[in-house]
Each structure stands twice: as structure tokens, then as C-alpha cells.
Design a protein around this motif. Structure first.
Motif, PDB file in Angstrom:
ATOM      1  N   ILE A  25       0.594  -1.509   0.213  1.00  0.00           N
ATOM      2  CA  ILE A  25      -0.040   0.086  -0.093  1.00  0.00           C
ATOM      3  C   ILE A  25       1.117   0.931  -0.369  1.00  0.00           C
ATOM      4  O   ILE A  25       0.758   2.331  -0.672  1.00  0.00           O
ATOM      5  CB  ILE A  25      -1.417  -0.141   1.379  1.00  0.00           C
ATOM      6  CG1 ILE A  25      -2.112  -1.204   0.617  1.00  0.00           C
ATOM      7  CG2 ILE A  25      -1.932   0.785   1.175  1.00  0.00           C
ATOM      8  CD1 ILE A  25      -2.868  -1.156   2.286  1.00  0.00           C
ATOM      9  N   SER A  26       1.932   1.487   0.893  1.00  0.00           N
ATOM     10  CA  SER A  26       2.848   2.164   0.762  1.00  0.00           C
ATOM     11  C   SER A  26       3.267   3.097  -0.543  1.00  0.00           C
ATOM     12  O   SER A  26       3.428   4.255  -1.216  1.00  0.00           O
ATOM     13  CB  SER A  26       4.277   2.090   1.877  1.00  0.00           C
ATOM     14  OG  SER A  26       4.444   1.445   1.588  1.00  0.00           O
ATOM     15  N   ALA A  27       3.889   1.447  -0.959  1.00  0.00           N
ATOM     16  CA  ALA A  27       4.140   1.514  -2.254  1.00  0.00           C
ATOM     17  C   ALA A  27       3.236   2.307  -3.863  1.00  0.00           C
ATOM     18  O   ALA A  27       3.558   3.693  -3.890  1.00  0.00           O
ATOM     19  CB  ALA A  27       5.042   0.981  -2.645  1.00  0.00           C
ATOM     20  N   GLY A  28       2.373   1.868  -3.869  1.00  0.00           N
ATOM     21  CA  GLY A  28       1.403   2.381  -4.211  1.00  0.00           C
ATOM     22  C   GLY A  28       0.820   3.956  -4.358  1.00  0.00           C
ATOM     23  O   GLY A  28       0.726   4.445  -4.712  1.00  0.00           O
ATOM     24  N   VAL A  29       0.351   4.065  -2.555  1.00  0.00           N
ATOM     25  CA  VAL A  29       0.356   5.492  -2.756  1.00  0.00           C
ATOM     26  C   VAL A  29       1.177   6.364  -3.022  1.00  0.00           C
ATOM     27  O   VAL A  29       1.429   7.786  -3.051  1.00  0.00           O
ATOM     28  CB  VAL A  29      -0.559   5.643  -0.609  1.00  0.00           C
ATOM     29  CG1 VAL A  29       0.130   6.741  -0.390  1.00  0.00           C
ATOM     30  CG2 VAL A  29      -1.275   5.023  -0.678  1.00  0.00           C
ATOM     31  N   LEU A  79      10.215   5.370   3.290  1.00  0.00           N
ATOM     32  CA  LEU A  79       9.899   4.070   4.009  1.00  0.00           C
ATOM     33  C   LEU A  79      11.019   3.697   5.051  1.00  0.00           C
ATOM     34  O   LEU A  79      10.782   3.211   5.685  1.00  0.00           O
ATOM     35  CB  LEU A  79      10.204   3.123   2.877  1.00  0.00           C
ATOM     36  CG  LEU A  79      10.012   1.678   3.746  1.00  0.00           C
ATOM     37  CD1 LEU A  79       8.795   1.851   4.260  1.00  0.00           C
ATOM     38  CD2 LEU A  79      10.029   0.708   2.850  1.00  0.00           C
ATOM     39  N   ARG A  80      11.683   4.392   4.544  1.00  0.00           N
ATOM     40  CA  ARG A  80      13.968   4.302   5.846  1.00  0.00           C
ATOM     41  C   ARG A  80      13.483   5.079   7.112  1.00  0.00           C
ATOM     42  O   ARG A  80      13.329   4.779   8.025  1.00  0.00           O
ATOM     43  CB  ARG A  80      14.659   4.436   5.187  1.00  0.00           C
ATOM     44  CG  ARG A  80      16.148   4.142   6.043  1.00  0.00           C
ATOM     45  CD  ARG A  80      17.145   5.250   5.892  1.00  0.00           C
ATOM     46  NE  ARG A  80      16.720   6.954   6.249  1.00  0.00           N
ATOM     47  CZ  ARG A  80      18.172   7.593   4.793  1.00  0.00           C
ATOM     48  NH1 ARG A  80      18.821   6.751   4.862  1.00  0.00           N
ATOM     49  NH2 ARG A  80      17.445   8.155   5.055  1.00  0.00           N
ATOM     50  N   ASP A  81      12.607   6.596   6.373  1.00  0.00           N
ATOM     51  CA  ASP A  81      12.406   7.341   7.672  1.00  0.00           C
ATOM     52  C   ASP A  81      11.611   6.704   8.515  1.00  0.00           C
ATOM     53  O   ASP A  81      10.658   7.325   9.484  1.00  0.00           O
ATOM     54  CB  ASP A  81      12.389   9.203   7.326  1.00  0.00           C
ATOM     55  CG  ASP A  81      13.625   8.912   6.586  1.00  0.00           C
ATOM     56  OD1 ASP A  81      14.735   8.583   7.041  1.00  0.00           O
ATOM     57  OD2 ASP A  81      13.586   9.806   5.391  1.00  0.00           O
ATOM     58  N   VAL A  82      10.286   6.680   7.506  1.00  0.00           N
ATOM     59  CA  VAL A  82       8.875   5.948   8.639  1.00  0.00           C
ATOM     60  C   VAL A  82       8.855   4.659   9.163  1.00  0.00           C
ATOM     61  O   VAL A  82       8.649   4.887  10.464  1.00  0.00           O
ATOM     62  CB  VAL A  82       8.005   5.609   7.114  1.00  0.00           C
ATOM     63  CG1 VAL A  82       6.871   4.807   7.812  1.00  0.00           C
ATOM     64  CG2 VAL A  82       7.155   6.904   6.597  1.00  0.00           C
ATOM     65  N   LEU A  83      10.043   3.894   8.741  1.00  0.00           N
ATOM     66  CA  LEU A  83       9.877   3.121   9.547  1.00  0.00           C
ATOM     67  C   LEU A  83      11.131   3.191  10.855  1.00  0.00           C
ATOM     68  O   LEU A  83      10.980   2.535  12.567  1.00  0.00           O
ATOM     69  CB  LEU A  83      10.501   1.639   8.939  1.00  0.00           C
ATOM     70  CG  LEU A  83      10.488   1.115   8.157  1.00  0.00           C
ATOM     71  CD1 LEU A  83      10.774   0.144   7.345  1.00  0.00           C
ATOM     72  CD2 LEU A  83       8.558   0.152   8.607  1.00  0.00           C
ATOM     73  N   GLY A  84      11.327   4.621  10.997  1.00  0.00           N
ATOM     74  CA  GLY A  84      12.259   5.084  11.784  1.00  0.00           C
ATOM     75  C   GLY A  84      11.216   5.851  12.946  1.00  0.00           C
ATOM     76  O   GLY A  84      11.482   6.667  14.107  1.00  0.00           O
TER      77      GLY A  84
END
Length: 325
Positions: A25-29, A79-84
Motif C-alpha cells: 500500500i505504501s508503495a502504491g500510495v 520508507l526508511r524514515d517512516v520505519l524510524g
């Protein structure tokens, strides 16, 4: 297997599945938002500065915002920042997205929670009345009213409610969350009544149909006839047996409807100028504020995943016959 271990194993499987779904979903959005037409730099930069700086100024601004990099590279960084725990910064306000969304979450939760309570109370009362008065004028009237709630868009009901109850009758305020200079509990409640009622009516219709159908099925079950044969009164049979069991399937419907309720809140917040997340999302889309739009979309995605998981777990707890194996 021990029920606790079974529940834990099921929870781990679902969390792993939800993590994979979240990535998709994150990739699509992210890709859809970045592919949207329009240039965020031209939306946020003063036209005079744009003209005086020329292409060099635009290029420098795009580099500052990370818009000059390939989309897959920026997605990986995001994505790296979101996971952090970092959702990025708003293009418009230059504030952290988490902070911007957090400020609007309270009003939206208040609106949605009140609307959900109103919808459930109306649905249980109307669905129960329709079931015990089956094939009567009351049942038909309830069915027609429920279909009307489902069919008429909430923004149209909101506009009509503002015209009738605010402009014509003057009973409640027409917009906003509070009166400037006031902001007390009574003032917020007065502003909340109309949008919460409109949003609550939009979900009461489908909930009513589920309550009616579930209660009719339970009233025809063998255990109900057994309770009646043992001398239980109609009220006890209805409240202690049939209605209690009929509301179990409603748990799943309610949990799945929470994200839909948020979608309805977007339209209602616009109509009533309610300062919630929906109004923020609409304004951010118009301003091409990509980080806020993506942050809001991911909040909705996480809400859907959490509500679906909670619905399965609560359904299994409410009905021991449901197996999680």
C-alpha cells in the motif's frame, strides 16, 4: 493447543501479513501521489520570487525538497524514515507531518466517536423495533428510512441540516468546532451536534439492516423457543437471549465500518468546516503537499488493517465457536 498460544500464533501470522500489505500500500500510495499532475514548488513559492530566480531557483527548491531524485530512490528514503518514526515534513508549513496530523486527530476522533455512538444507538433501537414488528407499517417505515440514510449522500444531508437547523431555526451553530473566544465544553457540544448527527445517520442505515436480520434469525432459533417454553417472558427472551446473540455479528460490521466512517468524515468536515484530518487532507491535496497527503493515506491504511485484525479477534472472543486455527 492452548487457546492463548493459538491466539498468539494467529496474531503473529496476521501481523506478518499486515506488514507485507502495508509495504504494498505504501508503495502504491507514494507512487500515485508523486505521479499526480502539478508542481509542488510552483504551488508553494511566491510568483515574484519564481520570476526573479528563474530556473535556477526552481531547481534549488526541488533539490531541497528531494523532488529532483528518482521516485524509487525517494520512496526508499521515505520508507526508511517512516520505519524510524519520521513521516517527513510538510511542504507548506515545514512542520513534521506527524505533528500536523496529530493536531487534527483529536477533532476527527471526537466527531467519529460521537457519530458512531449515535449510529449504534439508532440502529439497535430501530433494528429491534423492526424485527419485533416484522411485516408491519413500523417495519416498512424503518426499512424505507434505512435505505434513505444509505442512499442520500452525507454532504447533501449536511447542507440541508445547516439550512434547517442553523439558518432557519437557529438552534445550533452552522460551522467550526467552537466560537472564537469561548471554546468551552457546552460550546464545543453545540458545534458537534449537527455534524455528528449527520455522520451518525449515514452509518445507522446499514447497521439497522444487520440488527434486524440478525435478530430475526435469533428469534426463530430453537433455544428461543426453549426459553419461552420454560416460562421466560418476551422481554427477557429478547434482551437476555436473542438480542445479545444477534449483536455478535455487528462487531465485525462496526470495526470494518470505522475506516468508512473516516471517509464520510472527510465530506462532513468540509461541509461543517470541522478542523479535522479530513479537512486537512482536502486542503493538502489542493496545495500539492505530498508528505501530508501520503501521511494521511497511510494513516487510513493502518486504520483499515488494525480494524480488520481487531474485528477477527473480537469476533472470536465474543463467539467461542469461532476458531482461529
Amino acid at each position: 493447543m492452548d487457546p492463548g498460544r493459538l491466539m498468539l500464533a494467529y496474531l503473529v501470522r496476521r501481523l506478518l501479513t499486515n506488514a507485507a500489505v502495508f509495504l504494498l500500500i505504501s508503495a502504491g500510495v507514494f507512487l500515485l501521489v508523486r505521479a499526480a499532475p502539478g508542481d509542488p514548488v510552483r504551488m508553494m513559492v511566491d510568483p515574484e520570487r519564481m520570476a526573479s530566480g528563474g530556473p535556477a531557483f526552481v531547481a534549488a527548491k526541488r533539490a531541497e525538497l528531494g523532488l529532483d531524485r528518482p521516485v524509487l530512490v525517494t520512496y526508499g528514503i521515505w520508507l526508511r524514515d517512516v520505519l524510524g518514526g519520521d513521516l517527513g515534513h510538510s511542504f507548506v508549513s515545514r512542520r513534521p507531518v506527524a505533528e500536523v496530523l496529530g493536531e487534527r486527530m483529536g477533532p476527527t476522533v471526537l466527531l467519529m466517536g460521537t457519530a458512531l455512538a449515535i449510529g449504534l444507538v439508532l440502529a439497535v433501537a430501530a433494528g429491534t423495533l423492526a424485527a419485533i414488528r416484522r411485516n408491519t407499517a413500523v417495519d416498512y417505515a424503518t426499512t424505507v428510512a434505512g435505505l434513505g440514510m444509505i442512499s442520500v449522500p452525507s454532504f447533501f444531508v449536511g447542507i440541508a441540516a445547516i439550512y434547517l437547523f442553523s439558518l432557519r431555526l437557529g438552534w445550533v451553530p452552522s460551522s467550526g468546532m467552537s466560537t472564537p473566544g469561548d471554546g468551552g465544553g457546552a460550546d464545543i457540544l453545540a458545534h458537534l451536534v449537527l455534524p455528528a448527527a449527520v455522520l451518525g445517520l449515514s452509518i445507522a442505515g446499514p447497521f439497522t439492516r444487520y440488527v434486524r436480520a440478525g435478530l430475526l434469525a435469533e428469534l426463530g432459533a430453537d433455544y428461543v423457543r426453549t426459553a419461552e417454553a420454560k416460562g421466560a417472558g418476551p422481554g427477557r427472551v429478547l434482551m437476555r437471549h436473542a438480542l445479545r446473540n444477534a449483536l455478535v455479528p455487528l462487531i465485525t460490521v462496526v470495526m470494518i465500518s470505522v475506516p468508512q466512517l473516516l471517509a464520510g468524515a472527510v465530506a462532513v468536515e468540509q461541509v461543517f468546516a470541522w478542523p479535522g484530518m479530513g479537512q486537512l487532507a482536502v486542503s493538502s491535496i489542493g496545495q500539492l503537499d505530498h508528505p501530508v497527503v501520503i501521511g494521511f493515506a497511510m494513516f487510513v491504511a493502518v486504520l483499515v488493517l488494525v480494524c480488520n485484525l481487531a474485528a477477527d479477534l473480537l469476533y472470536a472472543v465474543a463467539d467461542p465457536r469461532i476458531s482461529l486455527s
